[in-house]
Each structure stands twice: as C-alpha cells, then as structure tokens.
Design an enzyme around this catalytic site. Structure first.
Site, PDB file in Angstrom:
ATOM      1  N   ARG A 233       0.856  -1.605  -0.303  1.00  0.00           N
ATOM      2  CA  ARG A 233       0.196   0.145  -0.034  1.00  0.00           C
ATOM      3  C   ARG A 233       0.582   1.256   0.064  1.00  0.00           C
ATOM      4  O   ARG A 233       1.580   0.947   0.660  1.00  0.00           O
ATOM      5  CB  ARG A 233      -0.596   0.372   1.157  1.00  0.00           C
ATOM      6  CG  ARG A 233      -2.287  -1.040   1.007  1.00  0.00           C
ATOM      7  CD  ARG A 233      -3.495  -0.241   0.213  1.00  0.00           C
ATOM      8  NE  ARG A 233      -4.056  -1.459   0.203  1.00  0.00           N
ATOM      9  CZ  ARG A 233      -4.330  -2.485  -0.598  1.00  0.00           C
ATOM     10  NH1 ARG A 233      -3.729  -2.758  -1.675  1.00  0.00           N
ATOM     11  NH2 ARG A 233      -5.607  -2.804  -0.693  1.00  0.00           N
ATOM     12  N   GLU A 262      -3.579   7.484  -4.470  1.00  0.00           N
ATOM     13  CA  GLU A 262      -3.875   6.996  -5.728  1.00  0.00           C
ATOM     14  C   GLU A 262      -5.318   7.672  -6.119  1.00  0.00           C
ATOM     15  O   GLU A 262      -6.228   7.928  -5.600  1.00  0.00           O
ATOM     16  CB  GLU A 262      -4.405   5.551  -6.120  1.00  0.00           C
ATOM     17  CG  GLU A 262      -2.309   4.838  -5.378  1.00  0.00           C
ATOM     18  CD  GLU A 262      -3.066   3.292  -5.247  1.00  0.00           C
ATOM     19  OE1 GLU A 262      -3.713   2.955  -5.534  1.00  0.00           O
ATOM     20  OE2 GLU A 262      -1.353   2.863  -4.682  1.00  0.00           O
ATOM     21  N   HIS A 280      -1.116   0.174  -9.843  1.00  0.00           N
ATOM     22  CA  HIS A 280      -2.154  -0.428  -8.818  1.00  0.00           C
ATOM     23  C   HIS A 280      -2.746  -1.946  -9.791  1.00  0.00           C
ATOM     24  O   HIS A 280      -3.592  -2.002  -9.732  1.00  0.00           O
ATOM     25  CB  HIS A 280      -2.926   0.319  -8.251  1.00  0.00           C
ATOM     26  CG  HIS A 280      -3.478  -0.686  -6.761  1.00  0.00           C
ATOM     27  ND1 HIS A 280      -3.622  -0.329  -5.718  1.00  0.00           N
ATOM     28  CD2 HIS A 280      -3.298  -1.906  -6.209  1.00  0.00           C
ATOM     29  CE1 HIS A 280      -3.518  -0.655  -4.689  1.00  0.00           C
ATOM     30  NE2 HIS A 280      -3.761  -1.932  -5.234  1.00  0.00           N
TER      31      HIS A 280
HETATM   32  C1  8YV Z   1      -6.657  -4.707  -6.247  1.00  0.00           C
HETATM   33  C2  8YV Z   1      -5.417  -4.990  -3.934  1.00  0.00           C
HETATM   34  O1  8YV Z   1      -6.376  -3.464  -6.424  1.00  0.00           O
HETATM   35  O2  8YV Z   1      -6.560  -6.776  -2.817  1.00  0.00           O
HETATM   36  C3  8YV Z   1      -5.758  -5.839  -3.004  1.00  0.00           C
HETATM   37  O3  8YV Z   1      -5.738  -5.684  -1.828  1.00  0.00           O
HETATM   38  O4  8YV Z   1      -5.355  -3.806  -3.816  1.00  0.00           O
HETATM   39  C4  8YV Z   1      -6.368  -5.497  -4.904  1.00  0.00           C
HETATM   40  O5  8YV Z   1      -6.152  -6.740  -5.645  1.00  0.00           O
HETATM   41  C5  8YV Z   1      -8.518  -4.311  -5.467  1.00  0.00           C
HETATM   42  O6  8YV Z   1      -9.220  -4.589  -4.677  1.00  0.00           O
HETATM   43  C6  8YV Z   1      -9.678  -4.913  -7.142  1.00  0.00           C
HETATM   44  O7  8YV Z   1     -10.139  -4.738  -6.957  1.00  0.00           O
END
Ligand code: 8YV
Length: 317
Positions: A233, A262, A280
């Site tokens: 993150r 972001e 991302h």
């Molecule tokens: C995706 C993510 O960006 O799983 C996570 O924590 O950051 C990512 O895989 C996102 O959540 C897809 O919806």
C-alpha cells in the site's frame, strides 16, 4: 425493485466482474453515499451488505448510517480502508479475498525488481526511439544472486520468497513476529533488514500499524545500491522521503505499484528515470480478478444463504 433480493451498497466503482456476479442476485445501489446522500438516507434501513474493493474506504460514520448492515464483502486481500472495529462493534462481518491473488502479486514484485534492475522500460524506449544504432545502452545491474529483504512474510511474502530462491537470491524478512518454520533470516525491524538488503520489497498490510514504516532512515539504511519495490500500500512508504532519497541518490531506484494518493502520482516521482511505475496492477489479470470476484460474491452468497463465510478477515473469525 425486486423486494426479495437483498440490497447492497457498492462503496466504490466495482470491478465489472464483481458487479456481474452481484447484479442478478441483489439490488445494487451504486455509490449513493457519494452521489446521492438523500437516496442513501432513504435506502439505508434496507441495506444489508456493502460491496467494496481493496482500496475502498468504509468509515465508522458510513457503517453507523446503515442500521441493517450485516456484511462488508471486500474484493481484495487488503481491507485497510474498512473500519473493522466499527463493523464488529455493530455486529457486521467483514470478508476479503486472500490466496487467489498470491501468484499475481508475487509475479509483479519480481517483475518490478527485474524492471528496475535491468531498466526494462528504459531499454524498451531505447529501441522504440531509434537510439540503438547510435550505440549500446548503459550497463544495468544483475539481480540473480542478490539479497532480497521482504517486509511482511504472509502468504504473498512467502510466494515472493519462493520466486527469489529460483533467482539464487538470499532471502531475509521482517514481520511482526518471526516465523520459525521458515528457512529465512528474520530481522526485528525494517531498518536492520534494509541495511542487509539489495532489494527491499514491501508486502505488508496497510493501515495505522504500518503507516510510513519506510521512512528516510530506512531508505538511508538500504543505501545507494538499494532498490525499493512496493506492491503493498502507498501508505507504508513516506512518499516525500522516498522522492527525496531517489533525487539525492540515497537509494538506486524503485519499482512502485502503489502510491499515497492513487491515482495521482507526484510529478517529481514520474520524472525520475530510475523508477518503474505501474498503476496498482498487482492482481490485475483476467484469471485472478475473476477468482477474486467469485470469492467476494461467494462470501456474500454464503452469508445470505445462512452458510459459513468462505473467507472472513482474521478479526471476524
Ligand atoms: C486490487 C488490492 O487493487 O487485493 C488488494 O488488496 O489492492 C488489489 O488486488 C483491488 O482490490 C481489486 O478490487
């Protein structure tokens, strides 16, 4: 509106794959809390679930606004944007999508390491821009055999470690606790790990416990030959300190998939040639996003069928 279907609030723009799973089974309210607060107030007494992505914010205030809320189903392994304590306090369960994305995120971590070490984006530009006939590109650096330090040794951290072993790298890590069953050297903090690493790879959960864990001191310890890779993150890194360290040569380079704000990436970061940037995309393959969408929906379906949740977050087990 079909009154027999549970009503669900989507708190961010959902993946079309998740939305496609939800659409036939629920009445979906799209981002009413942002787009139409009056409509949210009207629907609030009937909203029984929230559908979210890994980056979504689900605040205590929003949870309090939804008295009938039972479940928050996150399509993502990370759920640092969800106020889990507030959810639990109101008897709301939270689920996420672990495991199904381990391979993709680990693959991307290795890809960013190689891209930063071997300057792949710059090499691609070199050919496209017709610069090759004018002479060879400057030499890059070797990755195989180097030292990787992994911050976070959960499921994805272990998948990265396995891949690093295939590159003949020595693996060390830091995490809240040492994992004695693993054959890797443990360091109690990020700074001491960084001092012994050529590549510092971040794959620790976001949230208050890891905010700006990678600061100027840690970057100085990584040193002028060091490369930072972040697939965790943006909040885990002090981005201003990182930009400063890159500009002054305190570290050699970086591969970054996640950012503090972001989708906004600071101009100063975008200007640095020794940095490889991706938007991302850690889990962004068709196969993995489908598996995540199916698991996120599977949790919701299980809940409304009165079955055990498939993948509740650890705090809700
Ligand atoms: C995706 C993510 O960006 O799983 C996570 O924590 O950051 C990512 O895989 C996102 O959540 C897809 O919806």
């Amino acid at each position: 509106m079909d009154l027999s279907k549970p009503e669900v609030l989507a708190v961010s723009k959902l993946s079309p794959l998740y939305a496609a799973n939800l659409q036939p089974a629920v009445t979906l309210h799209d981002r009413l809390h942002e787009l139409d607060p009056a409509a949210l107030a009207a629907a609030a007494p009937r909203i029984r679930a929230i559908a979210a992505s890994g980056e979504s914010k689900v605040s205590a205030a929003l949870i309090r606004q939804l008295p009938a809320l039972e479940l928050i189903s996150v399509m993502g392994v990370g759920y640092d944007g969800v106020d889990v304590a507030a959810a639990i306090g109101q008897g709301v369960k939270v689920t996420h999508t672990p495991d199904v994305l381990n391979d993709d995120v680990a693959d991307l971590a290795i890809g960013l390491m190689l891209s930063a070490a071997r300057q792949l984006p710059a090499a691609d530009r070199y050919v496209r821009e017709g610069r090759w006939p004018g002479g060879a590109m400057p030499l890059a650096r070797k990755m195989s055999g180097a030292r990787i330090g992994i911050v976070g040794m959960g499921r994805i951290g272990q998948a990265i470690a396995q891949r690093a072993l295939a590159f003949g790298m020595s693996v060390a890590y830091t995490a809240r606790n040492a994992r004695d069953a693993l054959p890797y050297r443990y360091w109690p903090d990020a700074k001491s790990l960084a001092a012994e690493s050529d590549y510092l790879v971040l794959i620790t959960p976001g949230g208050a416990g890891t905010r700006k864990l990678i600061n100027a001191e840690v970057l100085a310890a990584l040193g002028p030959q060091g490369i930072l890779v972040n697939v965790a993150r943006g909040s885990v890194v002090d981005e201003a300190a990182l930009i400063d360290a890159l500009e002054r040569g305190v570290i050699a380079g970086a591969g970054l998939d996640v950012f503090e704000d972001e989708p906004n990436v600071p101009e100063r970061l975008r200007a640095l040639p020794q940095v490889v940037l991706t938007p991302h995309i850690g889990s962004a393959t068709n196969q993995t996003r489908q598996a995540m969408a199916d698991l996120a929906y599977g949790n919701l379906r299980a809940h409304f069928a009165g079955e055990p949740l498939l993948t509740p977050v650890p705090e809700c087990r």
